[in-house]
Scaffold this active site. Structure first.
Site, PDB file in Angstrom:
ATOM      1  N   LYS A 262      44.580  81.682 -53.636  1.00 18.21           N
ATOM      2  CA  LYS A 262      43.992  82.754 -53.206  1.00 18.21           C
ATOM      3  C   LYS A 262      46.162  83.881 -53.529  1.00 18.21           C
ATOM      4  O   LYS A 262      46.698  84.985 -53.546  1.00 18.21           O
ATOM      5  CB  LYS A 262      44.319  82.931 -51.423  1.00 18.21           C
ATOM      6  CG  LYS A 262      44.845  84.011 -50.660  1.00 18.21           C
ATOM      7  CD  LYS A 262      44.596  84.168 -49.484  1.00 18.21           C
ATOM      8  CE  LYS A 262      46.235  83.027 -48.566  1.00 18.21           C
ATOM      9  NZ  LYS A 262      46.960  83.956 -48.015  1.00 18.21           N
ATOM     10  N   ASN A 263      47.186  82.371 -52.942  1.00 13.77           N
ATOM     11  CA  ASN A 263      48.456  82.787 -52.771  1.00 13.77           C
ATOM     12  C   ASN A 263      49.488  82.774 -54.822  1.00 13.77           C
ATOM     13  O   ASN A 263      50.547  83.250 -54.635  1.00 13.77           O
ATOM     14  CB  ASN A 263      48.969  82.080 -52.548  1.00 13.77           C
ATOM     15  CG  ASN A 263      49.125  81.814 -50.489  1.00 13.77           C
ATOM     16  OD1 ASN A 263      48.568  83.185 -50.735  1.00 13.77           O
ATOM     17  ND2 ASN A 263      49.109  80.964 -49.733  1.00 13.77           N
TER      18      ASN A 263
ATOM     19  N   ARG B 244      58.413  86.456 -40.142  1.00 12.36           N
ATOM     20  CA  ARG B 244      58.440  87.205 -41.493  1.00 12.36           C
ATOM     21  C   ARG B 244      59.391  87.848 -41.719  1.00 12.36           C
ATOM     22  O   ARG B 244      58.364  89.497 -42.497  1.00 12.36           O
ATOM     23  CB  ARG B 244      56.568  86.865 -42.380  1.00 12.36           C
ATOM     24  CG  ARG B 244      55.883  85.756 -41.454  1.00 12.36           C
ATOM     25  CD  ARG B 244      54.685  85.927 -41.811  1.00 12.36           C
ATOM     26  NE  ARG B 244      54.798  85.168 -42.896  1.00 12.36           N
ATOM     27  CZ  ARG B 244      53.487  84.587 -43.035  1.00 12.36           C
ATOM     28  NH1 ARG B 244      52.407  85.583 -42.567  1.00 12.36           N
ATOM     29  NH2 ARG B 244      53.340  84.869 -44.909  1.00 12.36           N
TER      30      ARG B 244
ATOM     31  N   CYS C  80      49.883  86.793 -41.178  1.00  9.28           N
ATOM     32  CA  CYS C  80      49.495  86.254 -40.154  1.00  9.28           C
ATOM     33  C   CYS C  80      50.265  86.251 -39.455  1.00  9.28           C
ATOM     34  O   CYS C  80      51.781  85.874 -39.138  1.00  9.28           O
ATOM     35  CB  CYS C  80      49.018  85.209 -41.011  1.00  9.28           C
ATOM     36  SG  CYS C  80      47.657  85.232 -41.560  1.00  9.28           S
TER      37      CYS C  80
ATOM     38  N   ASP D 114      50.855  75.286 -44.874  1.00 11.34           N
ATOM     39  CA  ASP D 114      49.604  75.710 -45.430  1.00 11.34           C
ATOM     40  C   ASP D 114      48.147  74.310 -44.357  1.00 11.34           C
ATOM     41  O   ASP D 114      47.122  75.027 -44.605  1.00 11.34           O
ATOM     42  CB  ASP D 114      49.349  76.208 -45.779  1.00 11.34           C
ATOM     43  CG  ASP D 114      49.538  77.591 -45.860  1.00 11.34           C
ATOM     44  OD1 ASP D 114      49.871  78.689 -47.316  1.00 11.34           O
ATOM     45  OD2 ASP D 114      50.624  78.192 -45.345  1.00 11.34           O
TER      46      ASP D 114
ATOM     47  N   ARG E  56      39.485  85.740 -44.680  1.00 21.26           N
ATOM     48  CA  ARG E  56      40.980  86.693 -45.969  1.00 21.26           C
ATOM     49  C   ARG E  56      40.908  85.163 -46.983  1.00 21.26           C
ATOM     50  O   ARG E  56      41.577  85.221 -48.591  1.00 21.26           O
ATOM     51  CB  ARG E  56      42.164  86.688 -45.679  1.00 21.26           C
ATOM     52  CG  ARG E  56      41.718  87.436 -44.603  1.00 21.26           C
ATOM     53  CD  ARG E  56      43.362  88.516 -44.082  1.00 21.26           C
ATOM     54  NE  ARG E  56      44.455  87.544 -44.844  1.00 21.26           N
ATOM     55  CZ  ARG E  56      45.108  86.816 -44.723  1.00 21.26           C
ATOM     56  NH1 ARG E  56      45.690  87.005 -43.564  1.00 21.26           N
ATOM     57  NH2 ARG E  56      46.376  87.322 -45.722  1.00 21.26           N
TER      58      ARG E  56
HETATM   59  C1  EPZ Z   1      53.871  82.728 -48.843  1.00 25.33           C
HETATM   60  O1  EPZ Z   1      54.081  83.624 -48.279  1.00 25.33           O
HETATM   61  C2  EPZ Z   1      52.301  81.996 -48.661  1.00 25.33           C
HETATM   62  N1  EPZ Z   1      51.609  83.101 -48.464  1.00 25.33           N
HETATM   63  C3  EPZ Z   1      52.186  81.668 -47.091  1.00 25.33           C
HETATM   64  O2  EPZ Z   1      50.732  81.365 -47.037  1.00 25.33           O
HETATM   65  C4  EPZ Z   1      52.960  80.173 -46.777  1.00 25.33           C
HETATM   66  O3  EPZ Z   1      53.145  79.249 -46.202  1.00 25.33           O
HETATM   67  C5  EPZ Z   1      54.279  80.518 -47.426  1.00 25.33           C
HETATM   68  O4  EPZ Z   1      55.052  81.064 -48.896  1.00 25.33           O
HETATM   69  C6  EPZ Z   1      55.307  79.102 -47.586  1.00 25.33           C
HETATM   70  O5  EPZ Z   1      54.794  78.486 -48.243  1.00 25.33           O
HETATM   71  C7  EPZ Z   1      51.521  84.297 -49.675  1.00 25.33           C
HETATM   72  O6  EPZ Z   1      51.768  83.533 -50.962  1.00 25.33           O
HETATM   73  C8  EPZ Z   1      50.412  85.758 -49.470  1.00 25.33           C
HETATM   74  P1  EPZ Z   1      58.139  82.119 -47.483  1.00 25.33           P
HETATM   75  P2  EPZ Z   1      55.886  83.768 -47.562  1.00 25.33           P
HETATM   76  O7  EPZ Z   1      58.782  83.285 -47.974  1.00 25.33           O
HETATM   77  O8  EPZ Z   1      56.232  83.895 -49.218  1.00 25.33           O
HETATM   78  C9  EPZ Z   1      61.060  82.965 -44.231  1.00 25.33           C
HETATM   79  C10 EPZ Z   1      48.550  81.626 -46.448  1.00 25.33           C
HETATM   80  O9  EPZ Z   1      48.451  80.803 -45.303  1.00 25.33           O
HETATM   81  N2  EPZ Z   1      61.787  84.378 -45.526  1.00 25.33           N
HETATM   82  O10 EPZ Z   1      58.197  81.399 -49.270  1.00 25.33           O
HETATM   83  O11 EPZ Z   1      55.777  84.989 -46.971  1.00 25.33           O
HETATM   84  C11 EPZ Z   1      60.365  83.464 -43.556  1.00 25.33           C
HETATM   85  O12 EPZ Z   1      60.059  83.665 -42.643  1.00 25.33           O
HETATM   86  C12 EPZ Z   1      49.949  81.832 -46.236  1.00 25.33           C
HETATM   87  O13 EPZ Z   1      47.889  81.445 -47.306  1.00 25.33           O
HETATM   88  C13 EPZ Z   1      62.893  84.260 -44.934  1.00 25.33           C
HETATM   89  O14 EPZ Z   1      63.486  84.491 -43.587  1.00 25.33           O
HETATM   90  O15 EPZ Z   1      56.734  82.309 -47.254  1.00 25.33           O
HETATM   91  C14 EPZ Z   1      59.969  81.485 -43.654  1.00 25.33           C
HETATM   92  O16 EPZ Z   1      60.243  81.383 -42.198  1.00 25.33           O
HETATM   93  C15 EPZ Z   1      50.648  81.943 -44.895  1.00 25.33           C
HETATM   94  N3  EPZ Z   1      63.641  85.807 -45.377  1.00 25.33           N
HETATM   95  C16 EPZ Z   1      60.264  81.085 -45.204  1.00 25.33           C
HETATM   96  O17 EPZ Z   1      61.186  81.884 -45.277  1.00 25.33           O
HETATM   97  C17 EPZ Z   1      62.507  86.184 -46.262  1.00 25.33           C
HETATM   98  O18 EPZ Z   1      63.226  87.776 -46.783  1.00 25.33           O
HETATM   99  C18 EPZ Z   1      58.945  80.828 -46.123  1.00 25.33           C
HETATM  100  O19 EPZ Z   1      58.903  81.959 -46.322  1.00 25.33           O
HETATM  101  C19 EPZ Z   1      61.237  85.647 -46.508  1.00 25.33           C
HETATM  102  C20 EPZ Z   1      61.143  84.722 -46.105  1.00 25.33           C
END
Ligand code: EPZ
Length: 417
Positions: free
Chosen positions: A22-23, A121, A116, A304, A396
């Site tokens: 998915k991701n 986020r 979610c 995840d 989803r």
């Molecule tokens: C991706 O989300 C995945 N989603 C998430 O999977 C996964 O948990 C996550 O990566 C971490 O591996 C998709 O790929 C669609 P991040 P993403 O940016 O990209 C902070 C699932 O269950 N952050 O790696 O949104 C953020 O708040 C989903 O399939 C900032 O602070 O995650 C988090 O604490 C849930 N500023 C950390 O970084 C930003 O601009 C990691 O988030 C972006 C992120």
């Protein structure tokens, strides 16, 4: 609304085939519009997140055809217009249209993405990268207008290794003037899948999968064919199902090293697990040892799989510790597991799981995608019947979950209520 009902206690044996990630797919689909020609992507999972992305592509004027897992996307007649909030809100990954439309047209208007409720986020890192590439960003009532006279390569450093922001830099920088270096990039396999996809179109990206990625801008991106990698989180979820209720349950179409952090932990617990070239065979066993786990970016233990693993830790002989270091609100599954008979304490970013405990079926609710997956696993293990409401969250991210589990012996149904 949809709900899942499970009659627990049934042994799972046979084979489950893992679908496309998915991701990865949710990034490849928006990234396709960067090409001026027809794109073909294979092994796309049939899940509602992909439907939502196709809705955005079609809204923009792309021609999308779907034949089972194969999708072709013709973006030659796209009109770059404001993406309405009601569709961009449907999922977090809609933010990849920011990087793709900015990278191709130097302009994008869209609302803050959905996703979610597992934390704030923010998208500050995405926006910081776009600005460093030369874009001007205005935001009013959650509508972002991102505009650049020209996009020029730059040296970008991420405070945290964000998966989404890393991919969005690839999308925005692949046609920028000059060279972009991204430091402290995320290293997830899905990022490598997207970088390979863009390189197949003619981009010049090196270092994907490491913490330093180099992107040399090119003028044009052409047609290409790409296959989505297997979903490591879906695979991990079913491996845990095998550790709970399996009798030689085989999970096929897996890249084992993508979930090595999980399989090593399961071995530490004493799970009888066999790792093949592209499959994992696992059986349940009673005297599992407690463990301690900390979630981290890849190749660390994936956030995840934190909620799905919690269900297994409920059955371990002793007190396990789970520390969630990525999100600030990813324990919403815990009250429902406790309602089923678990004994889990929450202390800020940590939970303590006191096992072994029996789980008893009851009415529970899916609060987010992986919390829902955790409760499906709990229902498979529990005595009696478990009903999980609001399972749209689960559908989803898990293609054909009812059929996949039924085929290996689960008594599970999906109902509209
Ligand atoms: C991706 O989300 C995945 N989603 C998430 O999977 C996964 O948990 C996550 O990566 C971490 O591996 C998709 O790929 C669609 P991040 P993403 O940016 O990209 C902070 C699932 O269950 N952050 O790696 O949104 C953020 O708040 C989903 O399939 C900032 O602070 O995650 C988090 O604490 C849930 N500023 C950390 O970084 C930003 O601009 C990691 O988030 C972006 C992120």
């Amino acid at each position: 609304m949809k709900q899942i009902t499970i009659e627990g206690g049934h042994i799972l044996s046979g084979e489950i085939k893992i679908s496309g990630a998915k991701n990865s797919a949710v990034a490849l689909v928006p990234a396709s519009l960067l090409s001026d020609e027809i794109i073909t992507i294979d092994n796309i999972p049939n899940i509602s997140d992909i439907d939502a992305l196709n809705e955005i592509l079609s809204y923009l004027g792309a021609k999308v055809t779907r034949n089972n897992e194969t999708m072709t996307i013709d973006s030659s007649n796209i009109i770059n217009k404001k993406i309405p909030e009601n569709i961009s809100k449907k999922l977090r990954a809609s933010y990849y249209f920011m990087g793709a439309l900015l990278g191709k047209y130097k302009h994008v208007e869209m609302y803050f993405p959905g996703g979610c409720s597992i934390g704030a986020r923010p998208i500050n890192l995405h926006l910081k990268a776009f600005a460093l590439l030369g874009a001007k960003i205005e935001e009013k009532d959650n509508l972002f207008i991102i505009d650049a006279q020209e996009l020029k390569g730059n040296h970008i450093y991420f405070d945290v290794p964000s998966v989404g922001a890393t991919i969005n830099v690839l999308l925005a920088a692949c046609k920028a003037e000059g060279i972009t270096i991204l430091e402290n990039a995320a290293k997830e396999p899905e990022i490598v899948n997207v970088a390979t996809f863009l390189n197949n179109m003619g981009a010049k990206i090196t270092g994907a999968g490491t913490s330093t990625i180099k992107i040399k801008g090119v003028k044009k991106l052409g047609k290409c064919f790409m296959e989505v990698i297997p979903d490591r989180i879906e695979a991990g979820t079913y491996v845990i199902a095998g550790a709970l209720m399996g009798n030689n349950l085989t999970i096929k179409n897996v890249i084992p090293e993508h979930i090595e952090s999980l399989t090593l932990k399961l071995k530490e617990m004493g799970c009888p697990i066999k790792i093949g070239e592209d499959y994992i065979t696992i059986s349940a066993c009673s005297n599992l040892k407690p463990i301690s786990v900390k979630t981290q970016g890849y190749p660390g233990f994936p956030t995840d799989l934190q909620q799905p693993l919690t269900t297994l830790l409920v059955t371990a002989n002793g007190r396990s510790t789970l520390e969630e270091n990525i999100y600030e609100n990813r324990f919403q599954n815990v009250p429902y597991l406790n309602k089923m008979g678990a004994d889990i304490e929450i202390d800020k970013r940590k939970i303590y799981i006191n096992g072994p405990k029996e789980l008893n079926g009851t009415l529970v609710k899916a609060t987010d995608l992986r919390a829902g997956a955790c409760l499906v696993l709990a229902g498979l293990k529990a005595n009696g019947k478990t009903t999980i409401t609001e399972v749209e969250h689960v559908l989803r991210g898990y293609e054909n979950i009812i059929a996949k589990l039924t085929n290996v012996g689960a008594k599970i149904t999906l109902e509209e209520i």
